[in-house]
Design an enzyme around this catalytic site. Structure first.
Site, PDB file in Angstrom:
ATOM      1  N   SER A 143       0.840  -1.208  -0.070  1.00 34.23           N
ATOM      2  CA  SER A 143       0.048   0.258   0.046  1.00 34.23           C
ATOM      3  C   SER A 143       0.913   1.076   0.095  1.00 34.23           C
ATOM      4  CB  SER A 143      -0.943  -0.157   1.209  1.00 34.23           C
ATOM      5  OG  SER A 143      -1.539   1.153   1.278  1.00 34.23           O
ATOM      6  N   TYR A 157      -1.471  -0.498  10.223  1.00 35.89           N
ATOM      7  CA  TYR A 157      -1.352  -0.867   8.749  1.00 35.89           C
ATOM      8  C   TYR A 157      -0.356  -0.341   7.979  1.00 35.89           C
ATOM      9  CZ  TYR A 157      -3.583  -1.444   4.092  1.00 35.89           C
ATOM     10  OH  TYR A 157      -3.796  -1.777   2.905  1.00 35.89           O
TER      11      TYR A 157
END
Length: 252
Positions: A143, A157
């Site tokens: 990501s 995350y």
């Protein structure tokens, strides 16, 4: 190529489902992994089979080593592993680090980091030419949060995806002589339901107009990048990390 298997972890929705569909079109027999949503995984399999492809759904929680081993054993019965798409991952509700519990951090890292490492391990054990395999490709889904840091919302995350970037570079060097190519894609804001699971179902609508391309990306756009990296068209590449973020990762 229907005897060559592609495993897509987290393949029942979003980027994983789009990748499974495109993988089948490319000629792979696709293993659609899911953790809980059997109906969604079954729908992806049915769509692939209706189009003339081969697919099966396999339940496995990538936060469990035993489940991961069972997943790959099921894939062994389907054919020879040619590609692993390390896509499964979780996000939690937005919070600052001061608000995060140890339980949340343990779960985040167990699923997003340890699960990806263990899936890659099982793939290497099957693909490595030094172990009698035929080579293959591993594509990890990272990501752009790994570059942006996720401050005040998703620091855990983001950190887990930073580990995926490191896994990609290190493993690519480790297995290059075994005929295995390793990549990562770093999606930006993509229009999937992962935002709802993080407590922000309207995040795409809110952020989309302010992004460099004035819109969010689609799961299919990410899946096309994944399939290219896994294909022979990228045969002289390994260790590469491709941003599919509409320039979000480089925009001020």
């Amino acid at each position: 190529m229907t005897d060559r298997v592609m495993i897509v972890t987290g393949g029942s929705r979003g980027i994983g489902a789009a990748t499974a569909r495109l993988g089948a079109r490319a000629g792979y027999a696709v293993v659609v992994n899911y953790a809980t949503n059997e109906a969604a995984a079954g729908a992806v399999v049915a769509e692939i089979e209706t189009a003339g492809g081969r697919a099966m759904a396999v339940r496995a929680d990538v936060g469990s080593e035993a489940d991961i081993i069972d997943l790959f054993r099921a894939a062994d019965r389907f054919g020879t592993l040619g590609a692993l798409i390390n896509n499964a991952g979780i996000v939690d509700e937005a919070a600052s680090l001061a608000e995060m519990s140890g339980e949340r951090l343990e779960r985040m890292f167990r699923v997003n980091i340890t699960g990806s490492f263990l899936c890659a391990r099982e793939a290497v054990r099957r693909m490595a030419t030094g172990r009698g395999g035929n080579g293959g490709a591993i594509v990890n889904v990272s990501s752009v949060a790994a570059k942006l840091g996720g401050p005040g919302q998703y620091l855990d995350y983001a950190a887990s995806k930073g580990a995926i970037d490191t896994l990609t570079v290190g493993l690519a060097k480790e297995v290059i002589d075994d005929g295995i190519r390793v990549f990562a894609v770093r999606p930006g804001i993509i229009d999937t339901d992962i935002h709802a699971s993080g407590g922000q179902p309207d995040r795409v609508a809110q952020l989309g107009p302010g992004l460099p391309m004035k819109r969010a990306g689609t799961a299919e756009e990410v899946a096309k990048a994944i399939l290219w990296l896994a294909s022979d068209e990228a045969s002289y590449s390994t260790g590469a990390i491709l941003d599919v973020s509409g320039a979000r990762s480089i925009w001020p």
